[in-house]
Design a protein around this motif. Sequence first.
Motif, short mmCIF file in Angstrom:
data_model
loop_
_atom_site.label_atom_id
_atom_site.label_comp_id
_atom_site.label_asym_id
_atom_site.label_seq_id
_atom_site.Cartn_x
_atom_site.Cartn_y
_atom_site.Cartn_z
N ALA A 1 0.81 -1.21 0.00
CA ALA A 1 0.00 0.00 0.00
C ALA A 1 0.85 1.27 0.00
O ALA A 1 0.31 2.37 -0.18
N GLY A 2 2.15 1.12 0.23
CA GLY A 2 3.02 2.28 0.26
C GLY A 2 2.78 3.17 1.46
O GLY A 2 2.88 4.40 1.36
N ILE A 3 2.46 2.57 2.61
CA ILE A 3 2.18 3.33 3.83
C ILE A 3 3.07 2.83 4.95
O ILE A 3 3.72 1.80 4.85
N GLU A 4 3.09 3.60 6.04
CA GLU A 4 3.84 3.19 7.22
C GLU A 4 3.15 2.01 7.90
O GLU A 4 1.93 1.86 7.83
N ILE A 5 3.94 1.20 8.60
CA ILE A 5 3.41 0.02 9.26
C ILE A 5 2.37 0.42 10.32
O ILE A 5 1.41 -0.31 10.58
N THR A 6 2.54 1.60 10.91
CA THR A 6 1.61 2.05 11.95
C THR A 6 0.24 2.43 11.38
O THR A 6 -0.73 2.53 12.13
N ALA A 7 0.17 2.64 10.07
CA ALA A 7 -1.10 3.04 9.45
C ALA A 7 -1.74 1.91 8.65
O ALA A 7 -2.66 2.14 7.87
#
Length: 278
Positions: free
Chosen positions: A57-63
């Motif tokens: 998704a190209g997002i941070e693991i926290t999101a």
Amino acid sequence: MEWAGPGPFALAAALDALTALLIGQWLLDRGRLGWRLAALAGLLFLLLLPVNGAGMAGIEITAVIPALPAILSTHFGFTWLAGIVVMACLISVALRQQPDARLSGMALLALAYLRACTGHVADAGMLSLAALVHTLHLLAAGAWAGSVLVFVARYGFGQRTFDAHAARRLSQIAAWALLLIALSGAANVWRMLNMAGPMVSGFWQQPWGLILKVKLLFVGIAVFLGASNRWSVLPALDLQQSGARQRFLALLWLEALAFVGVFVCAALLGATSPPMAM
């Protein structure tokens, strides 16, 4: 994207190493599995969804939590769900008082198949010949590397009495595994070369091709070390020559280090886009 990030790469390398250890243990112990090893592999498999999902998704693991429903609806998500069932079966079999070699073997086969289907081979389809060939490749690689790693862990620290019979069994496993690795690996490379199409002339200069060359170098080192043990040291073991056990373990330690390089390269290959025909 050429590179999927360090998270999926590190997780894939660790999971592949643990899968190899499980396969090696199953072979050397004739169907027995350690539940701690199986549980650790299951934990890492659980982490595949958030870590790989964040990369996809190209997002941070926290999101990643809000994106999990969408990720679960993908091919990777379905494969992950199937893998959770397989890992649960593997752990439950490992916890049994009486080992069941058939059940544990089927669970390891299913795990290798699902690992194959989470890589680049998934583009060819889960029921494709490419998926079956890559599954065979992972099983054979796990048999050889895992057996070496398990043997080193048991006898390489001087805490157990050296078992010459186990050494011979290890050598036999490695010989058969090498044959399957060579055949399935050649088939995999041939498929990738066909996928490269007009780019085939520059295949080995692309990042994926360069990593593959390094992986083949590590495999070549492992083959040389394994052959030295089989043809030089094992006969000395049979004759109970002085120092033969130490030489066998020393070469096996180097072989284990070569396999660490193989696992790293394999994870890098999975996280790098292969050359594709335009």
